[in-house]
Enzyme design. Structure first.
Site, mmCIF file in Angstrom:
data_model
loop_
_atom_site.group_PDB
_atom_site.id
_atom_site.type_symbol
_atom_site.label_atom_id
_atom_site.label_comp_id
_atom_site.label_asym_id
_atom_site.label_seq_id
_atom_site.Cartn_x
_atom_site.Cartn_y
_atom_site.Cartn_z
ATOM 1 N N CYS A 292 39.915 53.385 49.535
ATOM 2 C CA CYS A 292 40.479 54.912 49.490
ATOM 3 C C CYS A 292 39.598 56.006 50.438
ATOM 4 O O CYS A 292 40.589 56.828 50.378
ATOM 5 C CB CYS A 292 41.306 54.998 48.808
ATOM 6 S SG CYS A 292 42.498 53.787 48.274
ATOM 7 N N THR B 66 65.166 52.636 53.599
ATOM 8 C CA THR B 66 66.035 51.387 54.163
ATOM 9 C C THR B 66 64.808 50.402 53.080
ATOM 10 O O THR B 66 63.402 50.577 53.340
ATOM 11 C CB THR B 66 66.301 50.967 55.667
ATOM 12 O OG1 THR B 66 67.158 52.428 55.681
ATOM 13 C CG2 THR B 66 66.706 50.431 55.517
ATOM 14 N N SER C 185 50.719 47.126 43.162
ATOM 15 C CA SER C 185 50.876 46.770 44.576
ATOM 16 C C SER C 185 50.540 45.253 44.669
ATOM 17 O O SER C 185 49.597 44.796 45.095
ATOM 18 C CB SER C 185 49.571 47.969 45.689
ATOM 19 O OG SER C 185 49.973 48.298 47.188
ATOM 20 N N GLN D 282 44.813 47.004 40.034
ATOM 21 C CA GLN D 282 43.609 45.902 39.966
ATOM 22 C C GLN D 282 43.863 44.633 39.097
ATOM 23 O O GLN D 282 42.843 43.885 39.189
ATOM 24 C CB GLN D 282 42.070 46.571 40.073
ATOM 25 C CG GLN D 282 42.217 47.385 40.893
ATOM 26 C CD GLN D 282 41.292 46.723 42.528
ATOM 27 O OE1 GLN D 282 41.572 44.989 42.491
ATOM 28 N NE2 GLN D 282 41.919 47.360 43.395
#
Length: 385
Positions: free
Chosen positions: A327, A237, A199, A179
């Site tokens: 979440c 990958t 993120s 955050q």
């Protein structure tokens, strides 16, 4: 109906330059970065450039950045792999009661394995006490994981002070900066953290991409078992379009932009609070109201008005807000953050909403939201009296 998005702590809309960068990457450089032919080398060049950009944003080295699928994977990796790697040195871990579920659930899993986890309490501002931390730290502690800023109330923790305390201690120090990244100036060396999670989708970047900063010397096996990508530190990958988009999102947020956003968001907070106060609406702020908090988050308690009713009515009126962490939005569990701050019996837990601002939020958006909020709260209260 116009829809106004005020749930940026859950996720943010992608910036157009990010979308353009990703589209170009998908169309031009589709190679596997692990391949040694020209197409692979072109994709690998994109990856190298992104590592450099991400590292610079936190004062790290490119070799200390490990790309992940997001902060959840980064948090799980830092916590689980540290615990398993260092179990012979001790089995004590320190965290807080208000961490994101992607920290709390790995902690609960480790407790099932026999680790001892201390969950530091917080005060009514959502802040831990350094005295409590000092009392918890012992010779058996191998990991400390404490978030930089909270996703539900915007409180900040004393990360630099904790880092200084751990400088000569065996415990590795991890912080979830999901955050705070993009709002605060973060320097991993000044904070003295060993690991840090981020993120991209919280800063107008793509979903499904993030990174774990791992200071040189912090070694443990890859959390995912498979190939040898990310210099053997994260199997799987790579996704060059998402990585390129992430780097572009970071480039868009200059130091001045961070300061401007914090100031703008604090202004939005004051606009809402002053208007509600002026209208005689009964409410309280959950968490800190400080200029140096994470100002994109404003958590409000409206006594006598259920979170579900208020959130639903605002949604029907065209406003997207939240009752807490995205979440846990699909569960009926009360906010663990508000529970930790005010106690399990507090009415705040079922009568609060989270409003969170973003780069594209405008003063007009806030003005329209305030008008709708005041009318809806007044109407809902009239039905209960």
């Amino acid at each position: 109906m116009t829809h106004i998005y005020l749930d940026n702590a859950a996720t943010t809309p992608m910036a157009k330059p990010v979308i353009d960068t990703m589209m170009a990457q998908m169309q031009q450089d589709f190679g596997n970065p692990s391949s040694t032919h020209w197409f692979g080398r072109e994709a690998h060049t994109v990856m190298d450039a992104a590592h450099a950009t991400l590292a610079k944003s936190i004062g790290a080295k490119p070799t200390e950045i490990v790309l992940t699928s997001g902060a959840t994977e980064a948090n799980n990796t830092a916590i689980m792999q540290t615990a398993h790697k260092r179990a012979s040195l001790g089995k004590h871990i320190i965290t807080t009661a208000i961490e994101h579920p992607s920290v709390l659930k790995p902690m609960a899993a480790l407790e099932q394995e026999g680790f001892n986890v201390t969950y530091l309490p917080v005060d009514e501002n959502g802040e831990i006490s350094l005295a409590d931390f000092d009392a918890a730290l012992d010779d058996d502690t191998i990991l400390v994981s404490i978030m930089l800023g909270n996703n539900e109330v915007g409180s900040r923790q004393p990360i630099a002070e904790i880092g200084a305390r751990l400088a000569d201690h065996q415990a590795w120090f991890h912080t979830d900066a999901t955050q705070a990244y993009g709002l605060l100036d973060i320097d991993v060396n000044a904070l003295k953290v060993d690991m840090l999670s981020v993120s991209a989708h919280k800063i107008n970047g793509p979903k499904g991409i993030g990174f774990l900063y791992r200071r040189e010397g912090i070694n443990f096996p890859s959390f995912l078992k498979g190939g040898e990508q990310e210099t053997k530190r994260r199997a799987g990958t790579e996704n060059p379009p998402a990585v390129a988009g992430f780097a572009e999102a970071v480039r868009l947020i200059t130091p001045q932009e961070k300061a401007d956003r914090q100031a703008k968001y604090y202004g939005f907070k004051k606009q809402i609070i002053d208007s509600l106060t002026g209208a005689g609406i009964d409410f309280k702020v959950n968490g800190p109201l400080k200029a140096d908090a994470l100002n994109h988050v404003l958590n409000l308690w409206f006594p006598g008005v259920s979170t579900y009713a208020l959130q639903t009515n605002l949604d029907l009126a065209g406003f997207a807000i939240s009752g807490g962490s995205a979440c846990t939005a699909g569960s009926m569990e009360p906010s663990h953050v508000l529970t930790a701050m005010y106690g399990a019996d507090s009415p705040r837990i079922a009568e609060s909403i989270r409003i969170s601002f973003g780069a594209f939020t405008t003063v007009m958006d806030i003005a329209q939201f305030i008008d709708a909020l005041e009318k809806i709260v007044t109407r809902l209260r009239s039905k209960t009296h």
